[in-house]
Design an enzyme around this catalytic site. Structure first.
Site, short mmCIF file in Angstrom:
data_model
loop_
_atom_site.label_atom_id
_atom_site.label_comp_id
_atom_site.label_asym_id
_atom_site.label_seq_id
_atom_site.Cartn_x
_atom_site.Cartn_y
_atom_site.Cartn_z
N HIS A 127 133.49 -89.54 55.52
CA HIS A 127 132.21 -89.18 56.11
C HIS A 127 132.24 -89.34 57.63
O HIS A 127 131.77 -88.48 58.37
CB HIS A 127 131.08 -90.05 55.54
CG HIS A 127 130.53 -89.57 54.23
ND1 HIS A 127 131.30 -89.48 53.10
CD2 HIS A 127 129.28 -89.15 53.88
CE1 HIS A 127 130.55 -89.05 52.09
NE2 HIS A 127 129.33 -88.83 52.55
N HIS A 144 131.69 -98.50 52.03
CA HIS A 144 132.77 -98.65 53.00
C HIS A 144 132.69 -99.98 53.72
O HIS A 144 131.60 -100.53 53.90
CB HIS A 144 132.73 -97.53 54.06
CG HIS A 144 133.38 -96.26 53.63
ND1 HIS A 144 134.73 -96.17 53.36
CD2 HIS A 144 132.87 -95.02 53.44
CE1 HIS A 144 135.01 -94.92 53.01
NE2 HIS A 144 133.90 -94.21 53.04
#
Length: 219
Positions: free
Chosen positions: A130, A179
């Protein structure tokens, strides 16, 4: 004779790639894990329903399908308005290269994601796809619109928008627990390196093309 590239020009490339290697090595050796987990735990203390909805939205904006849609819409507008096919090709190379880099790095490093998260996410963790996509997309938007923006105010707004989108998408991934912070840092470093490399090559190519097309004085 070919002009040599000044050493000062290489400094940003060297720094970005060196810090990426240091971050990657630290991740592989487990040096960042305790700090990464501490950051995830501390951010969890700030979870609220409203903030979670906002972060989920930014995470969605940074996902593959929305990024493709935004990219196609932006490229369509840019091409129809300015008719610069080279810009479209550059955008495609930056985007496809970023995706390829991410897949190769993820499959090589194979870092597992954080154990608990607010959303379901598959695949490996390092580096953040991302974040890499956000740097590539909004970095290119800043670059391409900068050339057609003449006022200081408009350029400040452009940079603020691009950087804010990158930051919000990156932070959303840590907030949602999919993450670690080091995944984000690694993603920013390697995608910035890739973006800067292609932009530099493209700029040098354009300068050469302009020199070739400029009529020489025969007097």
């Amino acid at each position: 004779m070919k002009k040599k590239i000044p050493y000062k020009v290489l400094i940003p490339f060297i720094l970005l790639f060196a810090f990426f290697l240091i971050t990657t090595y630290s991740v592989l050796r487990g040096y960042t894990l305790s700090v990464d987990r501490l950051i995830v735990e501390n951010i969890a203390a700030f979870h609220t329903d409203l903030l979670t909805k906002m972060m989920t939205f930014f995470s969605f904006i940074g996902a593959t399908r929305p990024v493709i849609v935004i990219s196609l819409l932006f490229l369509g507008v840019i091409y129809l308005k300015y008719r610069h096919l080279q810009d479209v090709i550059l955008f495609a190379l930056v985007s496809l290269g970023s995706v390829t880099l991410n897949v190769v790095l993820k499959m090589t490093i194979k870092r597992e994601r954080p154990e608990s998260s607010l959303i379901v996410e598959s695949g490996y963790s390092y580096p953040s796809a991302h974040t890499m996509a956000a740097v590539s997309l909004y970095g290119m938007i800043i670059y391409l619109l900068w050339k057609h923006t003449s006022t200081v105010k408009a350029r400040i707004i452009l940079i603020t928008f691009g950087v804010s989108m990158i930051l919000m998408i990156a932070i959303s991934r840590i907030y949602l627990g999919v993450h670690y912070a080091s995944d984000i840092i690694g993603g920013v470093l390697i995608s910035s390196f890739w973006l800067l490399t292609l932009l530099t090559i493209f700029q040098r190519y354009r300068k050469k093309e302009k020199k070739k097309s400029t009529p020489k004085d025969t007097c």
